[in-house]
Design a protein around this motif. Structure first.
Motif, PDB file in Angstrom:
ATOM      1  N   LYS A  82     -44.071  64.597 -16.097  1.00 47.88           N
ATOM      2  CA  LYS A  82     -42.812  63.847 -16.090  1.00 47.88           C
ATOM      3  C   LYS A  82     -43.014  62.376 -16.440  1.00 47.88           C
ATOM      4  O   LYS A  82     -42.049  61.660 -16.649  1.00 47.88           O
ATOM      5  CB  LYS A  82     -42.144  63.969 -14.726  1.00 47.88           C
ATOM      6  N   GLY A  83     -44.262  61.923 -16.463  1.00 46.42           N
ATOM      7  CA  GLY A  83     -44.555  60.543 -16.822  1.00 46.42           C
ATOM      8  C   GLY A  83     -45.523  59.897 -15.854  1.00 46.42           C
ATOM      9  O   GLY A  83     -45.980  60.506 -14.887  1.00 46.42           O
ATOM     10  N   LYS A  84     -45.816  58.643 -16.123  1.00 50.39           N
ATOM     11  CA  LYS A  84     -46.761  57.860 -15.327  1.00 50.39           C
ATOM     12  C   LYS A  84     -46.259  57.747 -13.889  1.00 50.39           C
ATOM     13  O   LYS A  84     -45.067  57.560 -13.648  1.00 50.39           O
ATOM     14  CB  LYS A  84     -46.874  56.471 -15.941  1.00 50.39           C
ATOM     15  N   ILE A  85     -47.187  57.858 -12.932  1.00 55.22           N
ATOM     16  CA  ILE A  85     -46.826  57.794 -11.509  1.00 55.22           C
ATOM     17  C   ILE A  85     -47.968  57.133 -10.729  1.00 55.22           C
ATOM     18  O   ILE A  85     -49.137  57.282 -11.078  1.00 55.22           O
ATOM     19  CB  ILE A  85     -46.497  59.201 -10.949  1.00 55.22           C
ATOM     20  N   SER A  86     -47.610  56.410  -9.693  1.00 57.45           N
ATOM     21  CA  SER A  86     -48.630  55.751  -8.870  1.00 57.45           C
ATOM     22  C   SER A  86     -49.297  56.772  -7.956  1.00 57.45           C
ATOM     23  O   SER A  86     -48.730  57.825  -7.650  1.00 57.45           O
ATOM     24  CB  SER A  86     -48.010  54.636  -8.026  1.00 57.45           C
ATOM     25  N   SER A  87     -50.498  56.443  -7.516  1.00 60.00           N
ATOM     26  CA  SER A  87     -51.231  57.366  -6.651  1.00 60.00           C
ATOM     27  C   SER A  87     -50.489  57.585  -5.330  1.00 60.00           C
ATOM     28  O   SER A  87     -50.453  58.704  -4.822  1.00 60.00           O
ATOM     29  CB  SER A  87     -52.647  56.867  -6.411  1.00 60.00           C
TER      30      SER A  87
END
Length: 95
Positions: A27-32
């Motif tokens: 779904k796209g870039k995501i933080s840890s």
């Protein structure tokens, strides 16, 4: 000739937790932190699985201030698909 370590990719994909991580990253870039919360895993468990995915080059890691973001490395997935097609005789790729 495919230069990726196929065994690393297949080992990374063999685990359900890592496949779930990849589905979230689709779904796209995501933080840890957001990734751990979305998957309901501890930061330590997430760190382990992310390390395996990074070792297989399936994900990218970028840092912004105090946050680490992850995203898919689609080129490795494409290379793996090409290798699998070659294995089953679906392409004319040569070694």
């Amino acid at each position: 000739m495919i230069t990726l370590a196929v065994h690393e990719v297949l080992a990374a994909l063999a685990d359900e937790n890592r496949r779930n991580i990849l589905l979230k990253l689709k779904k796209g870039k995501i933080s840890s932190g957001d990734l751990a919360a979305a998957l309901g895993v501890t930061p330590q468990a997430l760190s382990y699985h992310l390390a395996r995915l990074k070792k297989a080059d399936l994900i990218y890691e970028t840092r912004y201030k105090n946050f680490i973001y992850y995203e898919l490395n689609l080129s490795i997935l494409d290379e793996t698909i090409l290798w699998m097609n070659e294995l089953r005789g679906g392409t004319d790729c040569e070694n």
